[in-house]
Design a protein around this motif. Structure first.
Motif, PDB file in Angstrom:
ATOM      1  N   MET A   1       1.244  17.523  -6.544  1.00 34.35           N
ATOM      2  CA  MET A   1       0.718  16.954  -5.314  1.00 34.35           C
ATOM      3  C   MET A   1      -0.294  15.852  -5.646  1.00 34.35           C
ATOM      4  N   ILE A   2      -0.348  14.841  -4.767  1.00 30.75           N
ATOM      5  CA  ILE A   2      -1.223  13.713  -5.034  1.00 30.75           C
ATOM      6  C   ILE A   2      -1.792  13.186  -3.716  1.00 30.75           C
ATOM      7  N   ASP A   3      -3.048  12.705  -3.762  1.00 31.35           N
ATOM      8  CA  ASP A   3      -3.712  12.173  -2.574  1.00 31.35           C
ATOM      9  C   ASP A   3      -3.329  10.712  -2.372  1.00 31.35           C
ATOM     10  N   VAL A   4      -2.951  10.354  -1.139  1.00 32.29           N
ATOM     11  CA  VAL A   4      -2.538   8.986  -0.838  1.00 32.29           C
ATOM     12  C   VAL A   4      -2.998   8.601   0.562  1.00 32.29           C
ATOM     13  N   ILE A   5      -2.876   7.292   0.859  1.00 36.72           N
ATOM     14  CA  ILE A   5      -2.991   6.780   2.222  1.00 36.72           C
ATOM     15  C   ILE A   5      -1.761   5.930   2.482  1.00 36.72           C
ATOM     16  N   GLY A   6      -1.388   5.774   3.740  1.00 40.17           N
ATOM     17  CA  GLY A   6      -0.231   4.958   4.097  1.00 40.17           C
ATOM     18  C   GLY A   6      -0.676   3.631   4.669  1.00 40.17           C
ATOM     19  N   VAL A   7      -0.174   2.533   4.086  1.00 38.97           N
ATOM     20  CA  VAL A   7      -0.586   1.189   4.487  1.00 38.97           C
ATOM     21  C   VAL A   7       0.624   0.399   4.959  1.00 38.97           C
ATOM     22  N   ARG A   8       0.428  -0.345   6.033  1.00 42.31           N
ATOM     23  CA  ARG A   8       1.498  -1.205   6.553  1.00 42.31           C
ATOM     24  C   ARG A   8       1.025  -2.651   6.511  1.00 42.31           C
ATOM     25  N   PHE A   9       1.907  -3.536   6.107  1.00 41.57           N
ATOM     26  CA  PHE A   9       1.599  -4.956   6.050  1.00 41.57           C
ATOM     27  C   PHE A   9       2.294  -5.678   7.198  1.00 41.57           C
ATOM     28  N   ARG A  10       1.629  -6.666   7.742  1.00 46.10           N
ATOM     29  CA  ARG A  10       2.123  -7.352   8.937  1.00 46.10           C
ATOM     30  C   ARG A  10       2.209  -6.362  10.085  1.00 46.10           C
ATOM     31  N   LYS A  11       2.808  -6.769  11.182  1.00 45.70           N
ATOM     32  CA  LYS A  11       2.800  -5.907  12.369  1.00 45.70           C
ATOM     33  C   LYS A  11       3.929  -4.892  12.380  1.00 45.70           C
ATOM     34  N   ALA A  12       4.948  -5.075  11.557  1.00 47.79           N
ATOM     35  CA  ALA A  12       6.078  -4.137  11.640  1.00 47.79           C
ATOM     36  C   ALA A  12       6.728  -3.910  10.287  1.00 47.79           C
ATOM     37  N   GLY A  47      -3.799   8.236   7.439  1.00 45.73           N
ATOM     38  CA  GLY A  47      -5.039   8.574   6.768  1.00 45.73           C
ATOM     39  C   GLY A  47      -4.801   9.385   5.508  1.00 45.73           C
ATOM     40  N   PRO A  48      -5.855   9.691   4.766  1.00 45.09           N
ATOM     41  CA  PRO A  48      -5.713  10.443   3.510  1.00 45.09           C
ATOM     42  C   PRO A  48      -4.937  11.738   3.705  1.00 45.09           C
ATOM     43  N   ARG A  49      -3.986  11.959   2.818  1.00 45.46           N
ATOM     44  CA  ARG A  49      -3.187  13.187   2.865  1.00 45.46           C
ATOM     45  C   ARG A  49      -2.640  13.478   1.481  1.00 45.46           C
ATOM     46  N   THR A  50      -2.165  14.694   1.303  1.00 44.45           N
ATOM     47  CA  THR A  50      -1.598  15.109   0.020  1.00 44.45           C
ATOM     48  C   THR A  50      -0.096  15.249   0.169  1.00 44.45           C
ATOM     49  N   ILE A  51       0.672  14.609  -0.698  1.00 45.51           N
ATOM     50  CA  ILE A  51       2.126  14.701  -0.649  1.00 45.51           C
ATOM     51  C   ILE A  51       2.669  14.994  -2.046  1.00 45.51           C
ATOM     52  N   GLU A  52       3.928  15.359  -2.105  1.00 41.75           N
ATOM     53  CA  GLU A  52       4.557  15.675  -3.381  1.00 41.75           C
ATOM     54  C   GLU A  52       4.802  14.397  -4.184  1.00 41.75           C
ATOM     55  N   GLU A  53       4.651  14.512  -5.498  1.00 44.47           N
ATOM     56  CA  GLU A  53       4.755  13.346  -6.365  1.00 44.47           C
ATOM     57  C   GLU A  53       6.146  12.729  -6.358  1.00 44.47           C
ATOM     58  N   ASP A  54       7.194  13.548  -6.117  1.00 39.30           N
ATOM     59  CA  ASP A  54       8.547  12.992  -6.147  1.00 39.30           C
ATOM     60  C   ASP A  54       8.838  12.092  -4.948  1.00 39.30           C
ATOM     61  N   LYS A  55       7.935  12.054  -3.970  1.00 41.99           N
ATOM     62  CA  LYS A  55       8.090  11.167  -2.821  1.00 41.99           C
ATOM     63  C   LYS A  55       7.389   9.831  -3.031  1.00 41.99           C
ATOM     64  N   ILE A  56       6.777   9.686  -4.193  1.00 46.68           N
ATOM     65  CA  ILE A  56       6.039   8.466  -4.517  1.00 46.68           C
ATOM     66  C   ILE A  56       6.881   7.567  -5.399  1.00 46.68           C
ATOM     67  N   VAL A  57       6.891   6.278  -5.058  1.00 45.35           N
ATOM     68  CA  VAL A  57       7.551   5.293  -5.916  1.00 45.35           C
ATOM     69  C   VAL A  57       6.550   4.874  -6.988  1.00 45.35           C
ATOM     70  N   SER A  58       6.839   5.238  -8.226  1.00 43.46           N
ATOM     71  CA  SER A  58       5.914   4.942  -9.323  1.00 43.46           C
ATOM     72  C   SER A  58       6.009   3.470  -9.727  1.00 43.46           C
ATOM     73  N   PRO A  59       4.903   2.912 -10.250  1.00 38.83           N
ATOM     74  CA  PRO A  59       3.585   3.548 -10.355  1.00 38.83           C
ATOM     75  C   PRO A  59       2.810   3.425  -9.045  1.00 38.83           C
ATOM     76  N   LEU A  60       2.002   4.433  -8.731  1.00 36.65           N
ATOM     77  CA  LEU A  60       1.177   4.413  -7.527  1.00 36.65           C
ATOM     78  C   LEU A  60      -0.054   3.550  -7.781  1.00 36.65           C
ATOM     79  N   LYS A  61      -0.173   2.469  -7.022  1.00 33.99           N
ATOM     80  CA  LYS A  61      -1.305   1.568  -7.218  1.00 33.99           C
ATOM     81  C   LYS A  61      -2.489   1.997  -6.362  1.00 33.99           C
TER      82      LYS A  61
END
Length: 299
Positions: A1-12, A47-61
């Motif tokens: 498990m890893i802590d992340v935030i979700g970010v969106r660029f532009r309006k959509a 907002g900040p949340r914990t998700i499974e590492e296999d759902k992350i596209v490496s490397p996590l910046k």
């Protein structure tokens, strides 16, 4: 498990995960992050949340910083510059006689690149256009050819439901949509009635497909012979998928035919949905031809 935030660029844009890097970040804030395109200004939608590492596209910046007033001002200036850049690109396209439709443009946060989005019927040789634009903006130029669905995603609009388009508000990716889904949902197979603003089949057909498949699996087919708990037997006249009711043609005590409405759970011997293999093949072939015809007309 890893802590992340979700970010969106532009309006959509698509939602991307980043390491909060120890910053106290909340949904609704803006952050500065590094992406494959360079340093970017993004909006935190998760907002900040914990998700499974296999759902992350490496490397996590990691997040570089929470945006400052200076960063907000730079982002605003970049947005203001896009109108001028858009008009300049339109002039250059006309100058070079290119058969392309300019849709949008944007500057990266660090101004290292200007991106122009366009649609066209085929491949476009825009090498001279890129050179011309580079001489004007003195930075890297990238032209991206997009489809009609992407065009609508960028521009936005109002759907036939009266709400803002799903693709412009919350959909991060386009899922495949088939006209067979419209048939499963008992909708008109007229492409003009089941197509969205972009001219393609509506995305909501995909969103509702799983629910309709589950609901339809509980119902008999039209023409099936069924027996109800009240003792009546008859032929299925029609079904209401959402209400989960069945209209059955029965013969009453006066030896007269009438239509009675039953809830699906009130049918004792509800046949499972079944279709002759030849019938299925014929329907699929007809639907595929209809879908091809609708695409060719729209294009």
């Amino acid at each position: 498990m890893i802590d992340v935030i979700g970010v969106r660029f532009r309006k959509a844009g698509k939602i991307y995960y980043f390491d909060p890097a120890g910053y106290d970040i909340e949904k609704g804030q803006n952050v500065i992050v590094e992406t494959s395109r360079g340093v970017e200004y993004g909006h935190v939608v998760l907002g900040p949340r914990t998700i499974e590492e296999d759902k992350i596209v490496s490397p996590l910046k990691s997040v570089i910083r929470v945006s400052t007033k200076e960063d907000d001002e730079i982002n605003k200036k970049n947005a203001d510059k896009t109108k001028e850049a858009f008009d300049i690109c339109l002039e250059k396209i006309k100058k070079h006689g290119l058969d392309m439709k300019l849709i949008d443009c944007e500057f990266t946060f660090d101004n290292n690149k200007v991106l122009f989005y366009f649609t066209a019927d085929g491949r476009i040789d825009f090498r001279d256009l890129v050179k011309d634009l580079a001489s004007v903006f003195k930075t890297r130029i990238e032209l991206r050819q997009i489809g009609v669905r992407d065009e609508t995603k960028i521009k936005g609009g109002i759907g036939i439901c009266g709400r803002s388009l799903c693709c412009n508000t919350f959909l991060s990716e386009f899922a495949p949509v088939s006209i067979k889904m419209a048939k499963e949902q008992n909708l008109s197979l007229n492409p003009s009635k089941i197509s969205g603003v972009c001219g393609r089949l509506m995305c909501c057909l995909r969103n509702e497909q799983d629910a309709y498949e589950e609901l339809n699996s509980r119902l008999p087919d039209i023409g099936d012979l069924v027996k109800a708990r009240d003792g009546y037997e008859g032929e299925v006249h029609s079904v209401n998928v959402l209400k989960q009711t069945v209209k059955v043609i029965v013969t009453n005590e006066n030896d007269e035919r009438e239509i009675k409405i039953y809830k699906v759970e009130d049918l004792k011997n509800k046949p499972k949905r079944r279709k002759d293999r030849i019938q299925i093949d014929e329907e699929l072939k007809a639907l595929e031809e209809l879908e091809r015809d609708s695409k060719s007309k729209l294009e």
